[in-house]
Design a protein around this motif. Sequence first.
Motif, PDB file in Angstrom:
ATOM      1  N   PHE A 302       0.870  -1.170   0.000  1.00 17.64           N
ATOM      2  CA  PHE A 302       0.000   0.000   0.000  1.00 17.64           C
ATOM      3  C   PHE A 302       0.909   1.222   0.000  1.00 17.64           C
ATOM      4  CE2 PHE A 302      -2.289   3.277   2.556  1.00 17.64           C
ATOM      5  CZ  PHE A 302      -3.164   3.652   1.542  1.00 17.64           C
ATOM      6  N   THR A 303       0.933   1.922  -1.129  1.00 19.51           N
ATOM      7  CA  THR A 303       1.882   3.005  -1.359  1.00 19.51           C
ATOM      8  C   THR A 303       1.291   4.355  -0.961  1.00 19.51           C
ATOM      9  OG1 THR A 303       2.989   1.830  -3.156  1.00 19.51           O
ATOM     10  CG2 THR A 303       3.190   4.218  -3.140  1.00 19.51           C
ATOM     11  N   VAL A 304       2.095   5.134  -0.249  1.00 17.58           N
ATOM     12  CA  VAL A 304       1.746   6.510   0.112  1.00 17.58           C
ATOM     13  C   VAL A 304       2.819   7.405  -0.488  1.00 17.58           C
ATOM     14  CG1 VAL A 304       1.315   8.135   1.988  1.00 17.58           C
ATOM     15  CG2 VAL A 304       0.649   5.725   2.242  1.00 17.58           C
ATOM     16  N   ALA A 305       2.452   8.268  -1.440  1.00 15.73           N
ATOM     17  CA  ALA A 305       3.471   8.991  -2.201  1.00 15.73           C
ATOM     18  C   ALA A 305       2.955  10.335  -2.689  1.00 15.73           C
ATOM     19  CB  ALA A 305       3.917   8.155  -3.405  1.00 15.73           C
ATOM     20  N   SER A 306       3.876  11.278  -2.868  1.00 15.66           N
ATOM     21  CA  SER A 306       3.565  12.508  -3.585  1.00 15.66           C
ATOM     22  C   SER A 306       4.028  12.354  -5.020  1.00 15.66           C
ATOM     23  CB  SER A 306       4.236  13.717  -2.921  1.00 15.66           C
ATOM     24  OG  SER A 306       5.638  13.558  -2.889  1.00 15.66           O
ATOM     25  N   VAL A 307       3.384  13.074  -5.923  1.00 12.63           N
ATOM     26  CA  VAL A 307       3.536  12.800  -7.347  1.00 12.63           C
ATOM     27  C   VAL A 307       3.876  14.058  -8.135  1.00 12.63           C
ATOM     28  CG1 VAL A 307       2.354  11.910  -9.409  1.00 12.63           C
ATOM     29  CG2 VAL A 307       1.879  10.906  -7.172  1.00 12.63           C
ATOM     30  N   SER A 308       4.745  13.884  -9.149  1.00 11.72           N
ATOM     31  CA  SER A 308       5.045  14.927 -10.125  1.00 11.72           C
ATOM     32  C   SER A 308       5.142  14.254 -11.488  1.00 11.72           C
ATOM     33  CB  SER A 308       6.364  15.629  -9.786  1.00 11.72           C
ATOM     34  OG  SER A 308       6.729  16.548 -10.797  1.00 11.72           O
ATOM     35  N   GLN A 309       4.680  14.947 -12.554  1.00 12.24           N
ATOM     36  CA  GLN A 309       4.695  14.363 -13.903  1.00 12.24           C
ATOM     37  C   GLN A 309       5.254  15.337 -14.924  1.00 12.24           C
ATOM     38  OE1 GLN A 309       0.604  13.042 -14.648  1.00 12.24           O
ATOM     39  NE2 GLN A 309       1.232  10.929 -14.292  1.00 12.24           N
ATOM     40  N   LYS A 310       5.831  14.769 -15.982  1.00  8.72           N
ATOM     41  CA  LYS A 310       6.290  15.569 -17.117  1.00  8.72           C
ATOM     42  C   LYS A 310       6.318  14.679 -18.351  1.00  8.72           C
ATOM     43  CE  LYS A 310       9.307  18.812 -16.374  1.00  8.72           C
ATOM     44  NZ  LYS A 310       8.579  20.048 -16.784  1.00  8.72           N
ATOM     45  N   ARG A 311       5.934  15.249 -19.507  1.00 17.73           N
ATOM     46  CA  ARG A 311       5.902  14.512 -20.775  1.00 17.73           C
ATOM     47  C   ARG A 311       6.958  15.058 -21.720  1.00 17.73           C
ATOM     48  NH1 ARG A 311       2.475  11.184 -23.368  1.00 17.73           N
ATOM     49  NH2 ARG A 311       0.788  11.453 -21.846  1.00 17.73           N
ATOM     50  N   ILE A 312       7.577  14.148 -22.481  1.00 22.25           N
ATOM     51  CA  ILE A 312       8.562  14.516 -23.478  1.00 22.25           C
ATOM     52  C   ILE A 312       8.212  13.842 -24.801  1.00 22.25           C
ATOM     53  CG2 ILE A 312      10.089  12.617 -22.780  1.00 22.25           C
ATOM     54  CD1 ILE A 312      12.475  14.263 -23.625  1.00 22.25           C
ATOM     55  N   TYR A 313       8.501  14.526 -25.919  1.00 26.87           N
ATOM     56  CA  TYR A 313       8.312  13.958 -27.257  1.00 26.87           C
ATOM     57  C   TYR A 313       9.666  13.830 -27.939  1.00 26.87           C
ATOM     58  CZ  TYR A 313       3.258  14.724 -27.012  1.00 26.87           C
ATOM     59  OH  TYR A 313       1.930  14.679 -26.658  1.00 26.87           O
ATOM     60  N   VAL A 314       9.827  12.749 -28.697  1.00 26.35           N
ATOM     61  CA  VAL A 314      11.043  12.516 -29.481  1.00 26.35           C
ATOM     62  C   VAL A 314      10.621  12.193 -30.902  1.00 26.35           C
ATOM     63  CG1 VAL A 314      13.097  11.100 -29.777  1.00 26.35           C
ATOM     64  CG2 VAL A 314      12.298  11.660 -27.471  1.00 26.35           C
ATOM     65  N   ASP A 315      11.195  12.899 -31.883  1.00 25.40           N
ATOM     66  CA  ASP A 315      10.864  12.668 -33.286  1.00 25.40           C
ATOM     67  C   ASP A 315      11.860  11.721 -33.941  1.00 25.40           C
ATOM     68  OD1 ASP A 315       8.540  14.306 -33.571  1.00 25.40           O
ATOM     69  OD2 ASP A 315       9.852  16.049 -33.363  1.00 25.40           O
ATOM     70  N   TYR A 316      11.441  11.189 -35.088  1.00 25.50           N
ATOM     71  CA  TYR A 316      12.321  10.318 -35.864  1.00 25.50           C
ATOM     72  C   TYR A 316      13.649  11.030 -36.143  1.00 25.50           C
ATOM     73  CZ  TYR A 316      14.348   8.008 -39.913  1.00 25.50           C
ATOM     74  OH  TYR A 316      15.218   7.392 -40.772  1.00 25.50           O
ATOM     75  N   SER A 317      14.729  10.307 -35.994  1.00 28.27           N
ATOM     76  CA  SER A 317      16.049  10.863 -36.307  1.00 28.27           C
ATOM     77  C   SER A 317      16.691  10.018 -37.384  1.00 28.27           C
ATOM     78  CB  SER A 317      16.921  10.879 -35.051  1.00 28.27           C
ATOM     79  OG  SER A 317      17.283   9.553 -34.702  1.00 28.27           O
ATOM     80  N   ASP A 318      17.957  10.262 -37.652  1.00 25.78           N
ATOM     81  CA  ASP A 318      18.659   9.488 -38.683  1.00 25.78           C
ATOM     82  C   ASP A 318      19.305   8.230 -38.118  1.00 25.78           C
ATOM     83  OD1 ASP A 318      20.585  10.694 -37.182  1.00 25.78           O
ATOM     84  OD2 ASP A 318      21.639  11.652 -38.838  1.00 25.78           O
ATOM     85  N   LEU A 319      18.856   7.779 -36.930  1.00 26.56           N
ATOM     86  CA  LEU A 319      19.353   6.522 -36.387  1.00 26.56           C
ATOM     87  C   LEU A 319      18.954   5.370 -37.300  1.00 26.56           C
ATOM     88  CD1 LEU A 319      18.469   6.854 -32.585  1.00 26.56           C
ATOM     89  CD2 LEU A 319      20.713   7.117 -33.633  1.00 26.56           C
ATOM     90  N   ASP A 320      19.841   4.414 -37.469  1.00 30.37           N
ATOM     91  CA  ASP A 320      19.513   3.234 -38.271  1.00 30.37           C
ATOM     92  C   ASP A 320      18.427   2.420 -37.567  1.00 30.37           C
ATOM     93  OD1 ASP A 320      21.404   3.835 -40.213  1.00 30.37           O
ATOM     94  OD2 ASP A 320      22.993   2.741 -39.169  1.00 30.37           O
ATOM     95  N   MET A 321      17.414   2.025 -38.346  1.00 31.47           N
ATOM     96  CA  MET A 321      16.315   1.239 -37.807  1.00 31.47           C
ATOM     97  C   MET A 321      16.566  -0.251 -38.068  1.00 31.47           C
ATOM     98  SD  MET A 321      14.109   3.220 -36.360  1.00 31.47           S
ATOM     99  CE  MET A 321      14.265   5.007 -36.105  1.00 31.47           C
ATOM    100  N   TYR A 322      16.275  -1.078 -37.061  1.00 34.72           N
ATOM    101  CA  TYR A 322      16.556  -2.506 -37.159  1.00 34.72           C
ATOM    102  C   TYR A 322      15.336  -3.372 -36.917  1.00 34.72           C
ATOM    103  CZ  TYR A 322      21.517  -1.333 -37.259  1.00 34.72           C
ATOM    104  OH  TYR A 322      22.745  -0.827 -37.620  1.00 34.72           O
ATOM    105  N   TYR A 323      14.149  -2.776 -36.928  1.00 28.87           N
ATOM    106  CA  TYR A 323      12.960  -3.614 -36.748  1.00 28.87           C
ATOM    107  C   TYR A 323      12.703  -4.407 -38.031  1.00 28.87           C
ATOM    108  CZ  TYR A 323      10.459   0.199 -39.155  1.00 28.87           C
ATOM    109  OH  TYR A 323      10.049   1.147 -40.049  1.00 28.87           O
TER     110      TYR A 323
END
Length: 381
Positions: A302-323
């Motif tokens: 049973f967790t008792v906690a204070s909370v903070s949030q932040k969102r970040i976006y990352v766009d496609y780069s020139d990294l090689d894709m391996y999927y």
Amino acid sequence: MKTKYILLVLVIILLGCKDEFILKSDTYEQVMVVDGLISNEPGPYTIYLSFTAPVNSDEHIPLEGYIITLHDNTGQSEILSEVKPGKYVTSESGIQGVVGNEYSISIINPSGVEYKSDFQKLPEPVEIESVYTEIDSTISRNYAFKIPGYQFYVDSKLAQTQENYFLWSMTESYEYDSDYEFYALESNMGLFMYNKPKITRLRTCWKTQKVNYIFTGTTTNLSTPQIRHQPLHFVSTDTKKLSKRYSLLMTQYIIGEEEYKYWKELENILSEENAFSTSQPYSITGNIKNINNPKEKVYGYFTVASVSQKRIYVDYSDLDMYYIKCTVVSDIKDINNYKKILGPPYYWVDDGSGLGIVAFDCIDCTSEGGTTFRPIFWVDE
């Protein structure tokens, strides 16, 4: 011969996932699992009750008909409502988490056995200062070399006290395309029907899911009570997550020292390095105890906690894709064999070198778990 069982099942409310820790044991022991959270954010708050289940079973065993009461140190209490089997919630107008107050829960099962947690203080929040990335690489199970990607880091703001204990959880969302765009359809009538313009309804999807890792940290031994350059989630290019646009919602919890020890131990056990090498029976009990039989095992926290949030976006780069992409069948002999095996309809695509046939999943982005509905929170470049 030993049989593998789930000895620890954590339905972690704040992480939003079920982490199943599989260990070796001669016997399967059914143990109650308690997971819930109260924070400085407005309620309602949720507590889940369940039993552990064998690893060779997909069964979820919710615990119904229990009485769960939330208490604070000012004398207030609230009985939670069971909204569906095993899920208990407070009311919107019920007890709210207040920084500095202390909270505990009591649980009574249908037989009258009572369980309790000790009171825990809701700590002062520490805000997130920034979430950012650096290009890095990691070993992949699918390749004999390291795969590039983005390592995510978090910095906290300066805390008011020296001793602060952190727990981080993350939710990732990403935009991606099906492997190929649907170009034409060959029906069971033997007709070759071109679709102009090309059908794009199943081309682009968004997928949102929890990051199933535990991350902890502390400022206790730092000269300044501030987290800097704390490595967290790593996203590689052997999936489609970085193929278009990626978003990470970071949630930072400030928890108590005893709770930190619990999550830190879990972090160590459930790490990639240890999760597949642990061979001895292991169990971590949380802060819920049978008041008449303290030796009874109860998992979860049973967790008792204070909370903070932040969102970040990352766009496609020139990294090689391996999927790995779908294979296009383009040789006429292979196409004929393909048709004999699968039967109509046949889905045609253009892979840049000409037309070929693919399976329906290759033109349907939802087959990879996403949806064609753009998330409400999504922001384009």
